[in-house]
Design a protein around this motif. Structure first.
Motif, mmCIF file in Angstrom:
data_model
loop_
_atom_site.group_PDB
_atom_site.id
_atom_site.type_symbol
_atom_site.label_atom_id
_atom_site.label_comp_id
_atom_site.label_asym_id
_atom_site.label_seq_id
_atom_site.Cartn_x
_atom_site.Cartn_y
_atom_site.Cartn_z
ATOM 1 N N ILE A 4 0.871 -1.176 0.000
ATOM 2 C CA ILE A 4 0.000 0.000 0.000
ATOM 3 C C ILE A 4 0.903 1.218 0.000
ATOM 4 O O ILE A 4 1.770 1.374 0.882
ATOM 5 C CB ILE A 4 -0.923 -0.005 1.246
ATOM 6 N N HIS A 5 0.727 2.077 -0.988
ATOM 7 C CA HIS A 5 1.580 3.269 -1.097
ATOM 8 C C HIS A 5 0.875 4.471 -0.497
ATOM 9 O O HIS A 5 -0.288 4.739 -0.808
ATOM 10 C CB HIS A 5 1.919 3.539 -2.566
ATOM 11 N N LEU A 6 1.608 5.182 0.352
ATOM 12 C CA LEU A 6 1.073 6.388 0.997
ATOM 13 C C LEU A 6 1.724 7.615 0.377
ATOM 14 O O LEU A 6 2.933 7.608 0.094
ATOM 15 C CB LEU A 6 1.392 6.390 2.496
ATOM 16 N N GLY A 7 0.936 8.661 0.216
ATOM 17 C CA GLY A 7 1.480 9.969 -0.158
ATOM 18 C C GLY A 7 1.135 10.949 0.938
ATOM 19 O O GLY A 7 -0.041 11.123 1.273
ATOM 20 N N PHE A 8 2.150 11.533 1.578
ATOM 21 C CA PHE A 8 1.891 12.476 2.674
ATOM 22 C C PHE A 8 1.790 13.902 2.126
ATOM 23 O O PHE A 8 2.591 14.304 1.279
ATOM 24 C CB PHE A 8 3.035 12.423 3.710
ATOM 25 N N LEU A 9 0.825 14.642 2.625
ATOM 26 C CA LEU A 9 0.776 16.095 2.398
ATOM 27 C C LEU A 9 1.175 16.705 3.730
ATOM 28 O O LEU A 9 0.373 16.775 4.657
ATOM 29 C CB LEU A 9 -0.637 16.534 1.998
ATOM 30 N N GLY A 10 2.445 17.092 3.867
ATOM 31 C CA GLY A 10 2.989 17.578 5.135
ATOM 32 C C GLY A 10 3.811 16.488 5.805
ATOM 33 O O GLY A 10 3.480 15.291 5.728
ATOM 34 N N PHE A 11 4.907 16.934 6.427
ATOM 35 C CA PHE A 11 5.772 15.991 7.139
ATOM 36 C C PHE A 11 6.413 16.732 8.312
ATOM 37 O O PHE A 11 7.621 16.857 8.432
ATOM 38 C CB PHE A 11 6.851 15.435 6.187
ATOM 39 N N GLY A 12 5.550 17.286 9.178
ATOM 40 C CA GLY A 12 6.027 18.029 10.350
ATOM 41 C C GLY A 12 5.880 17.167 11.586
ATOM 42 O O GLY A 12 6.222 15.976 11.584
ATOM 43 N N SER A 41 5.899 9.274 -1.158
ATOM 44 C CA SER A 41 6.293 10.666 -1.361
ATOM 45 C C SER A 41 5.653 11.548 -0.299
ATOM 46 O O SER A 41 4.663 11.159 0.338
ATOM 47 C CB SER A 41 5.870 11.138 -2.758
ATOM 48 N N ALA A 42 6.228 12.733 -0.121
ATOM 49 C CA ALA A 42 5.686 13.667 0.870
ATOM 50 C C ALA A 42 5.859 15.097 0.382
ATOM 51 O O ALA A 42 6.956 15.490 -0.030
ATOM 52 C CB ALA A 42 6.376 13.481 2.219
ATOM 53 N N LEU A 43 4.755 15.832 0.458
ATOM 54 C CA LEU A 43 4.774 17.255 0.103
ATOM 55 C C LEU A 43 5.212 18.071 1.313
ATOM 56 O O LEU A 43 4.667 17.907 2.407
ATOM 57 C CB LEU A 43 3.359 17.698 -0.307
ATOM 58 N N VAL A 44 6.185 18.954 1.120
ATOM 59 C CA VAL A 44 6.609 19.876 2.182
ATOM 60 C C VAL A 44 6.841 21.240 1.552
ATOM 61 O O VAL A 44 6.861 21.374 0.328
ATOM 62 C CB VAL A 44 7.903 19.394 2.884
ATOM 63 N N ARG A 45 7.043 22.229 2.403
ATOM 64 C CA ARG A 45 7.364 23.565 1.880
ATOM 65 C C ARG A 45 8.850 23.701 1.634
ATOM 66 O O ARG A 45 9.295 24.222 0.634
ATOM 67 C CB ARG A 45 6.922 24.639 2.898
ATOM 68 N N ILE A 57 11.845 8.167 1.274
ATOM 69 C CA ILE A 57 10.663 8.974 0.926
ATOM 70 C C ILE A 57 11.108 10.045 -0.070
ATOM 71 O O ILE A 57 12.117 10.720 0.144
ATOM 72 C CB ILE A 57 10.050 9.657 2.172
ATOM 73 N N ALA A 58 10.343 10.195 -1.149
ATOM 74 C CA ALA A 58 10.658 11.245 -2.133
ATOM 75 C C ALA A 58 9.955 12.529 -1.690
ATOM 76 O O ALA A 58 8.721 12.605 -1.735
ATOM 77 C CB ALA A 58 10.182 10.820 -3.518
ATOM 78 N N PHE A 59 10.735 13.512 -1.237
ATOM 79 C CA PHE A 59 10.132 14.787 -0.827
ATOM 80 C C PHE A 59 9.945 15.686 -2.043
ATOM 81 O O PHE A 59 10.765 15.675 -2.974
ATOM 82 C CB PHE A 59 10.995 15.473 0.247
ATOM 83 N N THR A 60 8.856 16.440 -2.016
ATOM 84 C CA THR A 60 8.532 17.312 -3.143
ATOM 85 C C THR A 60 7.878 18.577 -2.616
ATOM 86 O O THR A 60 7.288 18.564 -1.533
ATOM 87 C CB THR A 60 7.565 16.611 -4.127
ATOM 88 N N ASP A 61 7.997 19.650 -3.379
ATOM 89 C CA ASP A 61 7.236 20.851 -3.022
ATOM 90 C C ASP A 61 6.092 21.073 -4.024
ATOM 91 O O ASP A 61 5.516 22.140 -4.087
ATOM 92 C CB ASP A 61 8.139 22.094 -2.902
ATOM 93 N N VAL A 76 -2.269 11.025 2.967
ATOM 94 C CA VAL A 76 -2.303 11.347 4.397
ATOM 95 C C VAL A 76 -2.081 12.850 4.531
ATOM 96 O O VAL A 76 -0.971 13.342 4.331
ATOM 97 C CB VAL A 76 -1.213 10.540 5.148
ATOM 98 N N GLU A 77 -3.159 13.581 4.843
ATOM 99 C CA GLU A 77 -3.068 15.049 4.904
ATOM 100 C C GLU A 77 -2.730 15.466 6.322
ATOM 101 O O GLU A 77 -3.561 15.392 7.230
ATOM 102 C CB GLU A 77 -4.389 15.674 4.437
ATOM 103 N N VAL A 78 -1.485 15.877 6.528
ATOM 104 C CA VAL A 78 -1.029 16.340 7.840
ATOM 105 C C VAL A 78 -0.278 17.660 7.654
ATOM 106 O O VAL A 78 0.753 17.900 8.284
ATOM 107 C CB VAL A 78 -0.147 15.279 8.548
ATOM 108 N N MET A 79 -0.820 18.495 6.788
ATOM 109 C CA MET A 79 -0.206 19.810 6.574
ATOM 110 C C MET A 79 -0.953 20.899 7.348
ATOM 111 O O MET A 79 -0.373 21.896 7.743
ATOM 112 C CB MET A 79 -0.157 20.154 5.080
ATOM 113 N N GLY A 80 -2.272 20.705 7.589
ATOM 114 C CA GLY A 80 -3.055 21.657 8.366
ATOM 115 C C GLY A 80 -3.578 22.821 7.544
ATOM 116 O O GLY A 80 -3.254 22.972 6.357
ATOM 117 N N GLY A 81 -4.426 23.649 8.190
ATOM 118 C CA GLY A 81 -4.992 24.832 7.537
ATOM 119 C C GLY A 81 -6.163 24.475 6.625
ATOM 120 O O GLY A 81 -6.468 23.314 6.400
#
Ligand code: NAP
Ligand code: HSE
Length: 428
Positions: A4-12, A41-45, A57-61, A76-81
């Protein structure tokens, strides 16, 4: 074995906590889900920030790297707002991905839209981490207590304010000093206004009340008052009256309507929530079949909140295997009316400074009597030159009656200051 592949939105704080748990408990999680679960993969700023538990993990903006990847099963949305999180979740569901989120701000405002979208897509939208961190209260309300009609839910659902009130109460320290300490210890945000003004608790209460009463409650529906006016003197009087002061989230289903409010409250020391201290959270739920229940634990932090996120990932993975995603999404099948704040009915503590002269107490009693309010108890203490501090405890009355009485008391020439007015909460 399926991966099972996860994509994170936020990695704080929360994202890295979930990653740590997935790594540390990988073997057990694999056995429990009959799957390998991999964060792809994970989206970060900030791509340059060093990140723990981030190997492979492949980090991306760029959000599309996560959202448009056909291999990703769960976002997995853990970016907030609110935005862009809302748009990203809608897009993920639209692209046929399941979603796990910790985002209380978003759910308390846009829950209905998000759950409807998940239902249309036939996908899961899980949100255990959005309320009370590690306490599994969402699953309790959605599943474990589904046999019940719930009449009341009371929660200590903000750790920062509970820490502040506990330290003020136990150590007699003032609000500003303890708040500064809570910030230093990392409990309160650098801008702690959402915590101390009660808005963080109100967001969580909106989510809990929607689940408890099967009727949509959003943030603007919740009456909110924070803790900034509470003083060590109020806490001392609370103790004299056999109570402790807590910032409570209170949701009740009364006479066909729903009452939702967050405010500091005098709570009897005998109530199970009264002994929940420090940064801990607890939620007390009353169901018609089960009776009284209480759930206690850490309401925030990387690993407790990560625990809730990973538990959701595990459940969604099981649902993917059994082809049962979307089996429980929105549970708001009622549309119950909300009780107006003017109709809230509680007993009140009123602390004021008056001139210490004949007939002052009698006049105060008359002003409350004119609003049809009677007193349960009165405390008077001398204060300086010909002044007296008076604490009035009323019997339960409607908020509108109390406001009428207070208007008269404030206009009375012998009243010097109304220090504070705090509601009592009996518990159920
Ligand atoms: P955090 O530590 O500030 O982490 C947020 C993460 O999202 C960071 O990795 C940040 O990237 C990334 N991010 C934020 N906005 C972004 C944007 N516009 N584009 C790309 N990346 C973005 O926050 P957190 O404490 O983990 O909280 C995450 C969520 O969990 C929030 O909804 C919060 O309310 C909820 N929650 C938190 C707790 C808790 O104890 N912290 C408890 C319960 C629920 P950078 O790392 O590059 O800055
Ligand atoms: N600021 C929140 C609290 C964190 O103090 O409880 C978890 O939502």
């Amino acid at each position: 074995m399926k991966t099972i592949h996860l994509g994170f939105l936020g990695f704080g704080t929360v994202g890295s906590g979930a990653a740590q748990i997935l790594e540390q408990n990988a073997q057990d999680i694999e056995t429990r889900t009959e799957s390998k679960i991999r964060i792809k993969s994970a989206l970060v700023r900030n791509l340059d920030k060093p990140r723990p538990f981030a190997e492979n993990i492949a980090f991306t903006d760029k959000a599309e790297t996560v959202l448009e990847d056909p291999e990703i099963d769960i976002v997995v949305e853990v970016m907030g707002g609110i935005e862009p999180a809302r748009t990203y979740i809608l897009e993920a569901l639209g692209r046929g991905k399941n979603v796990v989120t910790a985002n209380k701000d978003l759910l308390a405002l846009h829950g209905e839209e998000l759950f409807n979208t998940a239902k249309q897509a036939g996908k899961d939208l899980y949100f255990e981490a959005s309320v009370a961190g590690g306490i599994p209260i969402i699953a309790v309300l959605k599943q474990s207590l589904a046999a019940n009609k719930i009449s009341a839910l009371l929660g200590i659902i903000n750790g920062t304010t509970n820490y502040i009130l506990t330290a003020m109460s136990e150590q007699g320290r003032n609000y500003a000093e303890v708040l500064a300490e809570a910030q230093e210890l990392g409990y309160a945000e650098s801008d702690p206004s959402a915590d101390v003004d009660g808005v963080d608790a109100a967001r969580k209460l909106a989510i809990l009340a929607s689940l408890a009463f099967n009727s949509r409650v959003t943030l603007p529906d919740v009456f909110v008052e924070g803790i900034a006016k509470i003083t060590p003197e109020d806490l001392q009087y609370a103790s004299e009256l056999g109570c402790t002061v807590k910032l409570l989230g209170i949701a009740k289903h009364l006479d066909g309507g729903v009452e939702v409010r967050v405010h500091p409250a005098f709570l009897p020391k005998s109530h199970p929530l009264a002994s929940v201290n420090g940064v801990f959270n607890a939620i007390y739920v009353v169901g018609d079949a089960v009776g009284e229940t209480m759930f206690y634990g850490k309401g925030a932090g990387s690993l407790p909140t990560g625990s809730a996120v990973v538990s959701d990932i595990i459940q969604v993975t099981r649902n993917i295997h059994t082809g049962s995603t979307s089996s429980i999404n929105c549970t708001c099948y009622h549309n119950l009316p909300l009780t107006e704040s003017q109709d809230f009915t509680t007993a009140y503590y009123v602390r004021l400074l008056v001139k210490d002269e004949p007939r002052v107490l009698a006049t105060l009693a008359l002003l409350f009597a004119e609003a049809n309010i009677s007193f349960a108890s009165i405390i008077q203490k001398p204060r300086g030159h010909e002044q007296a501090e008076i604490v009035l405890v009323t019997h339960p009355c409607r908020e509108a009656q109390l406001q009428d009485a207070l208007d008269s008391v404030k206009a009375y020439s012998k009243t010097l200051t109304v220090y504070n007015v705090i509601r009592f909460e009996s518990g159920i």
